[in-house]
Design an enzyme around this catalytic site. Structure first.
Site: not given
Ligand code: BV8
Length: 259
Positions: A72, A107-108, A125, A133, A202-204, A228
């Site tokens: 990350y 989702q980004n 997401h 925490c 832009g998503t599969s 897409n």
């Protein structure tokens, strides 16, 4: 290739939007690809160089939190040079036109929609630039810091004599989504009824429950469109599929329909 794209854009009509239309947009990693953010399942995608079970799951974090924070931290660093592209900007302009009749669920986790000016954004997401925490219920907080070789501790837990690691404020595989956020999406859909346009970009269509939203939209009579670059796993669920780059297609598709 260029001329075929031009021909496609020329024949494309802007989205037919009247004063009752409500637009729900779902975006995935593809909408940020032209900003230089790697997707997940493309040839150079993140899941080609990492196993999502190791870097995007609670078990992975428990097993090797430093590997997760490296993953990350790399992505936080990548954000520093990324700018919103014309696809993000077109969605922000459409929101400015429609106001409360527009909702963007993404989702980004890169925050580029907000940097482009989008306000009505649901990050289903989580958010790359937030931490929380893993041991107490303090609210997620803005945290752009990189932790490639240290494990950040929760200061509030430490103040109470407990050790607890900070974690990225991300929904990992096997973790539930924020039900309040998803209820907001469902309510927006049901308020729209058959005046809904559901636009996925832009998503599969490989990740759930996001990939099921198109079915919910169809069930209430909405018109469903997918923009897409490549074939998507749930492409056959859409009324309309427009193949190509979102940064090129959305400025035309979402232009004001002067007719
Ligand atoms: C949950 C972390 C339950 C953030 C991510 C059925 C129902 C419910 C769950 C499941 C189910 N079946 C299976 C599951 C479990 C699982 C799942 O979906 N597994 C998959 C692998 C089958 N789902 C979950 O675990 C979810 N949780 O349902 O919990 C539950 C309930 C109660 C209690 C406990 C549990 C959680 C899912 C979220 C996981 N986290 N990411 C991060 O690190 O970023 S998912 C990850 O995939 C990202 O968020 C990413 O956005 C998302 C989807 O991927 P895409 O965005 O579509 O990206 P991808 O690379 O795949 O595709 C990009 C596309 O763009 C390509 O098609 C390409 O052609 C296109 N493209 C490229 N360039 C362009 C372009 N298009 C246009 N223009 C361009 N320029």
């Amino acid at each position: 290739m260029f001329f075929s794209l031009l021909a496609k854009l020329k024949e494309m009509r802007p989205l037919a939007i009247n004063d009752r239309t409500r637009v729900l947009v779902l975006t995935g990693a593809g909408v940020s690809a032209e900003s230089g953010i790697p997707t997940f399942r493309d040839a150079d995608g993140l899941w080609r160089s990492h196993r999502f079970e190791e870097v995007a799951s609670p078990d992975g974090f428990h097993r090797d939190p430093q590997l997760v924070w490296q993953f990350y931290s790399e992505r936080r660093q990548g954000l520093q040079s990324a700018e919103p592209n014309d696809g993000h900007k077109s969605l922000a302009s459409l929101e400015a036109r429609l106001g409360g009749r527009f909702l963007l669920v993404t989702q980004n986790v890169d925050g580029l929609h907000q940097r482009a000016g989008s306000k009505r954004v649901i990050e289903m997401h989580g958010s790359l630039l937030k931490s929380r925490c893993s041991g107490c219920d303090r609210a997620p907080f803005y945290d752009p810091a990189l932790y490639p070789d240290t494990l950040p501790q929760c200061s509030e837990c430490r103040a109470e004599g407990r050790d607890a690691l900070l974690r990225p404020h991300i929904v990992w595989f096997g973790e539930g989504l924020d039900l309040a956020l998803m209820t907001r999406v469902r309510n927006f859909m049901s308020d729209a009824g058959d005046q809904l346009i559901f636009l996925a970009v832009g998503t599969s269509g490989n990740v759930f429950p996001a990939a099921l939203l198109v079915d919910d939209a169809r069930a209430i009579g909405g018109h469903t469109i997918l923009v897409n670059r490549d074939e998507a796993a749930n492409a056959t669920h859409f009324d309309q599929v427009i193949r190509g780059k979102s940064g090129e297609i959305l400025p035309v598709l979402l232009a004001l329909d002067e007719t």
